[in-house]
Design a protein around this motif. Sequence first.
Motif, short mmCIF file in Angstrom:
data_model
loop_
_atom_site.label_atom_id
_atom_site.label_comp_id
_atom_site.label_asym_id
_atom_site.label_seq_id
_atom_site.Cartn_x
_atom_site.Cartn_y
_atom_site.Cartn_z
N SER A 268 0.83 -1.20 0.00
CA SER A 268 0.00 0.00 0.00
C SER A 268 0.86 1.25 0.00
N ASP B 25 -8.09 -0.80 6.80
CA ASP B 25 -6.76 -1.10 6.28
C ASP B 25 -5.86 -1.70 7.35
N MET C 128 -3.98 0.39 -2.35
CA MET C 128 -3.48 -0.93 -1.97
C MET C 128 -3.51 -1.87 -3.18
N GLY D 155 -5.18 2.47 3.46
CA GLY D 155 -6.34 2.19 2.64
C GLY D 155 -6.48 2.94 1.35
#
Length: 368
Positions: free
Chosen positions: A154, A217, A194, A191
């Motif tokens: 991410s 996340d 990702m 988040g």
Amino acid sequence: MLTAVDWLGVSVVVRWLLGWWLARHLIPLPQARLQHKPAVSVLIPARNEEATLNHLLEGLRTQTLQPLEVIVIDDHSSDHTADIAQAAAQLLPLQLVQPPPLPQGWCGKTWALHNGVQRSAGEVLVFLDADTEPAPGLLESLVAQQQRLGGLVSVQPFHRTERLYEQLSLLFNLVGLMAVPLGPRCGVAFGPAMATSREHYLRSGGHQAVANKVVEDWFLAHRYEQAGLPVSAFIGDHQIAYRMYPGGLGDLVVGFDKNFATAAGEVRWPWMLAVVLWLSGLFWAAWCLPASLLGWPLVGDPQPWRHAVIYGAYALQLLVITQRVGRFRWSPLVFSIPVLFFLGVFLMAIVNLERGSVQWKGRSVSTR
């Protein structure tokens, strides 16, 4: 022998140096070559994102790695989000998904992404928040790192600011990055951007396994690690940006408020201790200079020049460190103001933690 004032000065210097140590691991997403060109599904959860979605869709059109499909999941929006997505279908391989009503035990974002994945076909899944703005090479770099590292990869976007109130978010952006390890296999996930293989996503349990989590996340990262899969995270550093909470100061306050308590509880205690020590020095500097000038209560040497030196050192540190985190112009120089804002939202988060919920985009969001 050092006096109490001298010891106080030494402790402030040590805490200032700790800030440089915490910032050393702000690692940008590396550029790498793809091992092979995979079929990529880009999944975008969108609730009332008519002001931001176009920026992301335009960015996806110019990617060096073109996705197999772009799936916009309209999370029961009350604005023109769905219309914007449908219009973009003429220029992108885009499908609009409108999931069933939100069931009990799910958060809006996790429900949207769960339904989006079920409609996707790619071997690699890329999740992008609707307010992100990717540079042309973002998908290629992100997918290449996922191929190299495996598991979940991410990126925390660079924070682009426009209006004056957005400068107040300085400490939230910085502390959120300084409080966690970054880099390959760090165990942290962000988040907004990702990437994962479908195989690893299913092995982790996916968004169904974190259905009721506001900061999904963080908990998705835990699920990957529990499945024996690596979790890696980097900073965007101009490869991907976003403008957080363009809807005004109220949205900014509630947005940070809803994540504050849950995220703080997930930080590993050695990192939390280091951040608290650094913040204590920053808070000290933010108070002592105006206190020495205005005759407010003050412990230690009241001479303004000493406190001006300490204040200037922290301002310089913030100016340097934040260059890679976001576009913060005046706030590092007058950091006493963002410090007060940070403390105010922190206290509000404690109150809302007791209440159990906050209102966000027309929904009641649990803070527990």
